[in-house]
Design an enzyme around this catalytic site. Sequence first.
Site, mmCIF file in Angstrom:
data_model
loop_
_atom_site.group_PDB
_atom_site.id
_atom_site.type_symbol
_atom_site.label_atom_id
_atom_site.label_comp_id
_atom_site.label_asym_id
_atom_site.label_seq_id
_atom_site.Cartn_x
_atom_site.Cartn_y
_atom_site.Cartn_z
ATOM 1 N N CYS A 2 -25.193 -4.073 14.237
ATOM 2 C CA CYS A 2 -25.487 -4.348 12.844
ATOM 3 C C CYS A 2 -24.316 -3.802 12.035
ATOM 4 O O CYS A 2 -23.493 -3.053 12.554
ATOM 5 C CB CYS A 2 -26.765 -3.651 12.435
ATOM 6 S SG CYS A 2 -28.160 -4.073 13.490
ATOM 7 N N ARG A 27 -20.912 -8.781 12.475
ATOM 8 C CA ARG A 27 -21.643 -7.845 13.342
ATOM 9 C C ARG A 27 -23.083 -8.269 13.578
ATOM 10 O O ARG A 27 -23.796 -7.628 14.354
ATOM 11 C CB ARG A 27 -21.620 -6.444 12.720
ATOM 12 C CG ARG A 27 -20.229 -5.912 12.495
ATOM 13 C CD ARG A 27 -20.267 -4.583 11.818
ATOM 14 N NE ARG A 27 -20.645 -3.531 12.738
ATOM 15 C CZ ARG A 27 -19.792 -2.825 13.464
ATOM 16 N NH1 ARG A 27 -18.512 -3.057 13.371
ATOM 17 N NH2 ARG A 27 -20.213 -1.899 14.275
ATOM 18 N N TRP A 74 -28.283 -7.447 13.612
ATOM 19 C CA TRP A 74 -28.343 -8.144 14.897
ATOM 20 C C TRP A 74 -29.543 -7.524 15.612
ATOM 21 O O TRP A 74 -29.528 -6.343 15.948
ATOM 22 C CB TRP A 74 -27.061 -7.936 15.705
ATOM 23 C CG TRP A 74 -27.042 -8.720 16.979
ATOM 24 C CD1 TRP A 74 -26.725 -10.037 17.124
ATOM 25 C CD2 TRP A 74 -27.357 -8.230 18.282
ATOM 26 N NE1 TRP A 74 -26.823 -10.390 18.446
ATOM 27 C CE2 TRP A 74 -27.212 -9.307 19.179
ATOM 28 C CE3 TRP A 74 -27.755 -6.994 18.797
ATOM 29 C CZ2 TRP A 74 -27.439 -9.188 20.543
ATOM 30 C CZ3 TRP A 74 -27.996 -6.874 20.151
ATOM 31 C CH2 TRP A 74 -27.834 -7.974 21.005
ATOM 32 N N ASN A 98 -27.380 1.241 12.413
ATOM 33 C CA ASN A 98 -26.754 0.408 13.450
ATOM 34 C C ASN A 98 -26.845 1.198 14.750
ATOM 35 O O ASN A 98 -26.404 2.345 14.804
ATOM 36 C CB ASN A 98 -25.286 0.153 13.079
ATOM 37 C CG ASN A 98 -24.500 -0.475 14.220
ATOM 38 O OD1 ASN A 98 -25.055 -1.202 15.037
ATOM 39 N ND2 ASN A 98 -23.205 -0.199 14.271
ATOM 40 N N GLY A 99 -27.445 0.597 15.787
ATOM 41 C CA GLY A 99 -27.566 1.294 17.072
ATOM 42 C C GLY A 99 -28.978 1.167 17.620
ATOM 43 O O GLY A 99 -29.737 0.291 17.194
ATOM 44 N N GLU A 480 -14.623 -18.528 31.808
ATOM 45 C CA GLU A 480 -14.427 -18.456 30.358
ATOM 46 C C GLU A 480 -14.814 -19.798 29.710
ATOM 47 O O GLU A 480 -15.446 -19.831 28.647
ATOM 48 C CB GLU A 480 -12.974 -18.088 30.043
ATOM 49 C CG GLU A 480 -12.516 -18.252 28.615
ATOM 50 C CD GLU A 480 -13.287 -17.410 27.582
ATOM 51 O OE1 GLU A 480 -14.146 -16.599 27.976
ATOM 52 O OE2 GLU A 480 -13.045 -17.613 26.384
ATOM 53 N N LYS A 484 -17.675 -20.203 26.925
ATOM 54 C CA LYS A 484 -17.403 -20.802 25.612
ATOM 55 C C LYS A 484 -18.410 -21.897 25.325
ATOM 56 O O LYS A 484 -18.976 -21.970 24.246
ATOM 57 C CB LYS A 484 -15.997 -21.403 25.638
ATOM 58 C CG LYS A 484 -14.983 -21.152 24.632
ATOM 59 C CD LYS A 484 -14.578 -19.841 24.111
ATOM 60 C CE LYS A 484 -15.438 -18.677 24.207
ATOM 61 N NZ LYS A 484 -14.794 -17.392 24.230
ATOM 62 N N GLU A 487 -22.126 -20.473 24.820
ATOM 63 C CA GLU A 487 -22.421 -19.653 23.638
ATOM 64 C C GLU A 487 -22.443 -20.457 22.347
ATOM 65 O O GLU A 487 -23.163 -20.086 21.413
ATOM 66 C CB GLU A 487 -21.478 -18.453 23.518
ATOM 67 C CG GLU A 487 -20.060 -18.755 23.217
ATOM 68 C CD GLU A 487 -19.178 -17.502 23.195
ATOM 69 O OE1 GLU A 487 -19.651 -16.447 22.770
ATOM 70 O OE2 GLU A 487 -18.015 -17.601 23.599
ATOM 71 N N HIS A 503 -20.954 -23.011 49.263
ATOM 72 C CA HIS A 503 -21.809 -21.919 49.737
ATOM 73 C C HIS A 503 -23.109 -21.824 48.933
ATOM 74 O O HIS A 503 -23.776 -20.792 48.968
ATOM 75 C CB HIS A 503 -21.038 -20.597 49.693
ATOM 76 C CG HIS A 503 -19.845 -20.611 50.590
ATOM 77 N ND1 HIS A 503 -19.945 -20.581 51.961
ATOM 78 C CD2 HIS A 503 -18.524 -20.725 50.307
ATOM 79 C CE1 HIS A 503 -18.725 -20.638 52.485
ATOM 80 N NE2 HIS A 503 -17.851 -20.732 51.501
ATOM 81 N N LYS A 603 -20.328 -10.565 16.689
ATOM 82 C CA LYS A 603 -18.918 -10.461 17.082
ATOM 83 C C LYS A 603 -18.580 -9.103 17.682
ATOM 84 O O LYS A 603 -17.679 -8.984 18.486
ATOM 85 C CB LYS A 603 -18.069 -10.711 15.826
ATOM 86 C CG LYS A 603 -16.594 -10.794 16.075
ATOM 87 C CD LYS A 603 -16.180 -12.181 16.465
ATOM 88 C CE LYS A 603 -14.733 -12.248 16.882
ATOM 89 N NZ LYS A 603 -14.524 -13.173 17.993
#
Length: 608
Positions: A2, A27, A74, A98-99, A480, A484, A487, A503, A603
């Site tokens: 946050c 955030r 968040w 925040n936390g 990656e 991308k 998300e 496999h 972010k």
Amino acid sequence: MCGIVGIVGKQSVAPLLVDALKRLEYRGYDSAGVATLENGVLNRRRAQGKLVNLEKKLIAEPLNGFVGIGHTRWATHGVPNVENAHPHFSDNVAIVHNGIIENFRALREELEKKGYVFTSQTDTEVVAHLVASYLKEGLEPIKAAQKTFQRLEGAYALAILFKDADDMIIGARNGPPLAIGHGEGENYLGSDAIALAPFTNKITYLEDGDWCIIKKDNVEIFDFDGNPQERIAQTSASSSFLVDKGNHRHFMLKEIYEQPEVMSHTLSHYLDFGTCESHIGNDLPFDFAKIDRMAISACGTAYYAGLIAKYWFEKYARLPVDIDVASEFRYREMPLPKNGFALFISQSGETADTLASLRYCKEGGMHIGAVVNVVESTIARESDVIFRTLAGPEIGVASTKAFTCQLSVLASLAIAAGKARGVLSDEDEKRLVRELTEAPRYANAALKLEKDLEKIAHDVAKVRHILYLGRDTNFPLAMEGALKLKEISYIHAEGYPAGELKHGPIALIDEDMPVVVIAPHDSIFEKTVSNMQEVAARGGRIILITDEKGASLNSVDTEHMIVMPNMPDILTPLIYALPIQLLAYHTAVIMGTDVDQPRNLAKSVTVE
Ligand code: F6R
């Protein structure tokens, strides 16, 4: 993750709090809220969703008051609704946090027994009630706050406003960052210097365990035990301008297009484009030649950059690399080589797991290096040596230019290590550096393929699942690419080493599961072609990203093919990242998702 802010000022603070929250929205954007104190009354406005909803609410119902706190959330504990939005109130106290308060259950039970009624599902609300309970017992606000901090377990950056103190905010830090901004007759608290940039560039960072009293004309800092502390104020370089999208529809597209330029800035910071030598190794506090192993740790996209770097360090410097996602590394109890080198990669420089891993290695006596984009971040401040990425502010939540700048630094560093260890000759160094200096040119060529990728995106947008395959450095790039896509488009995507498909994952292949294959013509191109054959033989649809030579030699039927220019091996992960990003971007745009602020994400991840 946050964002929090607090202002003790000489003017109405609500608009200033919102201005600061705009800079903190990266955030988290599940909800936002502000509280101010006016004539001895605490008032708040809170709104679910993005900050714009809070702004609308404040236009309809303005808040006055010269002291206030704000929050952008968040969600960790409790769904993103108004009740769970901060600030949280109890009797005479308002709090933003925040936390994560890890012992919130025990505290909640204790406070409920005392008659406190909880109106949210958050862990934060216990902090508000705990402070209020100590005030009720007769403690002064400062003592009540200090006693509260001593009861909290977990991670927190807090700002507390008291109904009976119209010239004071108390802040505290244990884990997530918290910065004090020093103004003229006005002082501030914020999750980072960027939030406070419109008000001041004079910043003091709190250290873990610190708490502070912010008044209009005065700031005091204490350690956990209440001993006064001197912390040096710095001049922050953060800009007060909000970065805009320019002519682009989204920050993500703007940032994709910035890559030739920011890669060039970053590479030229470490490599001499004239002599084709690397100067990154000149001032290191350790000698690569004397190191037996190296550890790399990071999260998400930064981890994939580290995984690519592992191939480079092992190939160009014959330096064995242990690499972990930071959330595993920090608890793995890995034996640490004394005098070893540990490298942490982070765009934000605040990722909680990466920071915890860094501290673990530091305590173990390792040399600490960090590849960071935000130079004033905690990870940067706690490292022995910083390797900056010169990507500039990255606003889109999906990382793009930070990734290719991380790769630019890591490739330069691997060459320096190879040189120091006597693996690369002067000629090898010059050749590799010369190849890297070509990155911006190839990146520009890759951007020209955008229209072709947009066409392919129309097909990708119709599927629910997709695989990405690659070998060597293109295997991490496949992961990656999958990250991308998932998300920002919410399509399920997985990246695999091409040789691993048989496999297990090959069982998934059918006409509804396209496979993106990243296969430049390298020494193992033929092996990847065999893996494509296996997919094609099972009716799989292939989207091949290759180069001119690969296209001419490929014998497998593909549904789509993107043809890149031929380029040196060291460049492929940097340059092939661009079509991968553009494919994800256009798929998300076609699907109508919120590209720059995808659901559930933030972010900067400052919780474990
Ligand atoms: C994905 C993404 C994340 C971050 C990860 C680490 O696009 O952005 O996976 O890479 O959260 O963040 P930093 O680099 O700030 O430590």
